[in-house]
Design an enzyme around this catalytic site. Structure first.
Site, PDB file in Angstrom:
ATOM      1  N   HIS A   7      13.552 -20.828  18.674  1.00 52.18           N
ATOM      2  CA  HIS A   7      12.308 -21.519  19.023  1.00 52.18           C
ATOM      3  C   HIS A   7      11.706 -22.212  17.819  1.00 52.18           C
ATOM      4  CE1 HIS A   7      10.844 -17.370  18.016  1.00 52.18           C
ATOM      5  NE2 HIS A   7       9.882 -18.035  17.417  1.00 52.18           N
ATOM      6  N   GLU A 130      11.946 -17.780  10.598  1.00 57.80           N
ATOM      7  CA  GLU A 130      12.058 -16.497  11.275  1.00 57.80           C
ATOM      8  C   GLU A 130      13.526 -16.305  11.665  1.00 57.80           C
ATOM      9  OE1 GLU A 130       9.953 -16.325  15.036  1.00 57.80           O
ATOM     10  OE2 GLU A 130      10.056 -14.140  15.111  1.00 57.80           O
TER      11      GLU A 130
HETATM   12 CO    CO Z   1       8.487 -17.019  16.296  1.00 66.44          CO
END
Ligand code: CO
Length: 134
Positions: A7, A130
């Site tokens: 994402h 991330e």
């Molecule tokens: Co995230």
């Protein structure tokens, strides 16, 4: 080592307005808000055919998103998330290359119930990264 883009996360100053814009103006499939107290955020996931967008809004007094929104009042891209098969092996490899892992260095459980880690943006061209084990 990294796999798919899981994402792109966007910090937003108004979660309802951002969700409505993705729903009606962009015609996207927008999920329900989820509170994540461990991460100090409320998130909404937008499902796209090839990846997701994560709308981030501060939750609680010590939210890491609040400082970002103070500097970027209109919102902005906050991080990108790459998938890895083995997050501990990925972390150890990154540490060996000199990259910095944020926090304790131990994975936390992220928004999808999977272990995640964050890497220092100064080590990745100004982009907070991330990693999510899938
Ligand atoms: Co995230």
């Amino acid at each position: 080592m990294i796999g798919r883009l899981n994402h792109v996360a966007i910090a937003v100053p108004d979660l309802d307005a951002a969700a409505e814009q993705y729903r009606s103006a962009l015609g996207a499939q927008v999920g329900a808000p989820q509170d994540e107290p461990d991460h100090g955020v409320t998130v909404i996931f937008i499902e796209l055919p090839n990846t997701k967008v994560e709308l981030l809004y501060p939750l609680g007094d010590a939210s890491p998103i609040q400082g970002f929104l103070d500097k970027n009042p209109a919102g902005g891209i906050h991080h990108i998330c790459y998938e890895v098969d083995d997050i501990l092996a990925a972390r150890d490899h990154l540490l060996a290359t000199g990259a910095r892992v944020l926090g304790s260095g131990e994975p936390k459980i992220g928004a999808h119930g999977k272990p995640v880690l964050f890497l220092h943006p100064k080590d990745f061209n100004g982009c907070l990264v991330e990693l999510e084990q899938v």
